[in-house]
Design a protein around this motif. Structure first.
Motif, mmCIF file in Angstrom:
data_model
loop_
_atom_site.group_PDB
_atom_site.id
_atom_site.type_symbol
_atom_site.label_atom_id
_atom_site.label_comp_id
_atom_site.label_asym_id
_atom_site.label_seq_id
_atom_site.Cartn_x
_atom_site.Cartn_y
_atom_site.Cartn_z
ATOM 1 N N LEU A 286 -18.492 59.444 112.891
ATOM 2 C CA LEU A 286 -17.406 59.779 111.975
ATOM 3 C C LEU A 286 -16.092 59.950 112.733
ATOM 4 O O LEU A 286 -15.011 59.663 112.215
ATOM 5 C CB LEU A 286 -17.746 61.045 111.185
ATOM 6 N N SER A 287 -16.192 60.418 113.991
ATOM 7 C CA SER A 287 -14.997 60.540 114.816
ATOM 8 C C SER A 287 -14.446 59.150 115.149
ATOM 9 O O SER A 287 -13.230 58.932 115.133
ATOM 10 C CB SER A 287 -15.339 61.295 116.097
ATOM 11 N N LEU A 288 -15.341 58.190 115.446
ATOM 12 C CA LEU A 288 -14.904 56.810 115.672
ATOM 13 C C LEU A 288 -14.207 56.256 114.429
ATOM 14 O O LEU A 288 -13.261 55.485 114.530
ATOM 15 C CB LEU A 288 -16.117 55.929 116.000
ATOM 16 N N ALA A 289 -14.707 56.652 113.261
ATOM 17 C CA ALA A 289 -14.095 56.167 112.029
ATOM 18 C C ALA A 289 -12.722 56.795 111.812
ATOM 19 O O ALA A 289 -11.924 56.289 111.027
ATOM 20 C CB ALA A 289 -14.998 56.490 110.845
ATOM 21 N N GLY A 290 -12.434 57.894 112.499
ATOM 22 C CA GLY A 290 -11.113 58.501 112.411
ATOM 23 C C GLY A 290 -10.970 59.508 111.299
ATOM 24 O O GLY A 290 -9.921 59.619 110.691
ATOM 25 N N LEU A 291 -12.030 60.256 111.016
ATOM 26 C CA LEU A 291 -11.927 61.269 109.972
ATOM 27 C C LEU A 291 -11.414 62.579 110.555
ATOM 28 O O LEU A 291 -11.888 63.016 111.598
ATOM 29 C CB LEU A 291 -13.314 61.523 109.358
ATOM 30 N N PRO A 292 -10.430 63.220 109.898
ATOM 31 C CA PRO A 292 -10.065 64.566 110.341
ATOM 32 C C PRO A 292 -11.196 65.531 110.008
ATOM 33 O O PRO A 292 -11.920 65.265 109.043
ATOM 34 C CB PRO A 292 -8.818 64.879 109.499
ATOM 35 N N PRO A 293 -11.458 66.620 110.732
ATOM 36 C CA PRO A 293 -10.701 67.123 111.879
ATOM 37 C C PRO A 293 -11.293 66.702 113.226
ATOM 38 O O PRO A 293 -11.249 67.484 114.157
ATOM 39 C CB PRO A 293 -10.849 68.625 111.688
ATOM 40 N N LEU A 294 -11.876 65.512 113.310
ATOM 41 C CA LEU A 294 -12.514 65.086 114.563
ATOM 42 C C LEU A 294 -11.492 64.396 115.481
ATOM 43 O O LEU A 294 -10.388 64.054 115.065
ATOM 44 C CB LEU A 294 -13.690 64.160 114.255
ATOM 45 N N THR A 295 -11.915 64.175 116.730
ATOM 46 C CA THR A 295 -10.994 63.627 117.739
ATOM 47 C C THR A 295 -10.368 62.304 117.327
ATOM 48 O O THR A 295 -9.189 62.064 117.565
ATOM 49 C CB THR A 295 -11.759 63.412 119.062
ATOM 50 N N GLY A 296 -11.172 61.413 116.694
ATOM 51 C CA GLY A 296 -10.685 60.072 116.391
ATOM 52 C C GLY A 296 -9.507 60.055 115.441
ATOM 53 O O GLY A 296 -8.861 59.020 115.270
#
Length: 327
Positions: free
Chosen positions: A238-248
């Motif tokens: 999900l971070s690779l997909a760019g969802l907040p609040p993750l790093t991506g």
């Protein structure tokens, strides 16, 4: 040799030195791709060699054209428009940007997971630095067109895949689109996006390498093997997909902000909507990895639960690739 080639390219000021470093890199990764001696691996190595040799030659040609017209061999002083265009296409071939992307999913599919990790992270580093150093003289319209089409194609073609390595290849093409759209306006953001992409991809590839999954159908049976690792894989994807609040989400947020500052709000809207396509196949990966529980119908055996502790580097990488923004 990989480290040497990368180092030479990154630290060079002269085009010939940069070219030599790229050639060393290409030759050093070939045995790593072909090491399994499987026909598909050898085919992948051949495809990789041909495209990279063509790209290096184009790069040499562009720098020679520039030197012919301006008498300048310095990388930062690429000024002749024709050589700028040729260089853009050469770097696009090196990186796997649309329309020169066809080799990348094939090569990634033919190589083992660790080599796939090298190909999608370290091998993109030298071309990225050249991109960064020449970014002020490249044509922004061309770069924007290539970026939008890369994100679109990376999203659309990833939808139909069942092989995880091909899905990751298309996700890489989509991320490269995000990096390319901003390089003419704020190259530092490109580098930030690239570094965070390396972190997240490394976490994903190493996790998949631990649970030995290369297809979606085998990914469905891995939740018994290392449950906590699988739960973290969900967050990393999900971070690779760019969802907040993750790093991506950091690079996407900053890039959209910078694009709106440059009066390119329509482009920002388009590229954001196209990254939703990517979100779909990341969600499919995450669904197969963690959300499918029995009874589901796959004809694969369940895997034994392992008691081996998770690799420290995987732990650090997953933590960083999910929690940098909240921290």
């Amino acid at each position: 040799s990989l480290v040497l080639g990368t180092g030479i390219t990154i630290s060079s000021n002269h085009w010939i030195m940069a070219w030599a470093g790229l050639e060393i890199n290409t030759l050093a990764i070939l045995p790593l791709i072909a090491q399994s001696h499987h026909p598909r691996a050898i085919e992948a190595a051949t495809k990789y060699f041909l495209t990279q040799a063509a790209a290096s030659t184009l790069m040499l040609f562009s720098s020679m054209t520039n030197a012919w017209y301006t008498g300048q061999w310095d990388i930062a002083q690429l000024t002749h428009p024709t050589s700028c265009l040729i260089l853009t296409s050469a770097i696009a071939m090196k990186l796997g940007l649309v329309p020169f992307h066809f080799w990348f999913p094939e090569v990634l599919q033919g190589s083992p997971l660790t080599t796939g990790l090298l190909l999608s992270t370290i091998m993109k580093f030298p071309p990225m630095t050249l991109f960064y150093m020449t970014s002020h003289s490249l044509n922004p319209t061309l770069l924007t067109c290539m970026a939008i089409s890369s994100t679109a194609l990376g999203g659309w073609m990833g939808l139909n895949q069942t092989q995880i390595r091909k899905i990751l290849a298309f996700s890489s093409i989509a991320h490269l689109g995000w990096m390319t759209i901003i390089i003419a306006y704020n190259p530092k953001l490109t580098l930030l996006n690239f570094y965070l992409y390396i972190l997240m991809t490394a976490a994903t590839f190493l996790t998949l390498n631990t649970i030995k999954a290369t297809k979606l159908s085998t990914l469905m049976t891995t939740w018994t093997k290392a449950p906590s690792l699988n739960a973290m894989l969900l967050l990393t994807l999900l971070s690779l997909a760019g969802l907040p609040p993750l790093t991506g989400f950091i690079p996407k947020w900053l890039i959209i902000q910078e694009l709106t500052k440059q009066d390119m709000a329509p482009m920002a809207t388009m590229i954001s909507l196209l990254s939703l396509l990517g979100l779909f196949f990341y969600l499919r990966l995450a669904y197969c990895a963690t959300i499918t529980l029995p009874p589901h119908t796959t004809n694969h055996m369940k895997q034994w639960h392992t008691n081996k502790p998770t690799n420290t580097s995987i732990a650090i990488l997953t933590t960083v690739s999910t929690l940098l923004l909240p921290i």
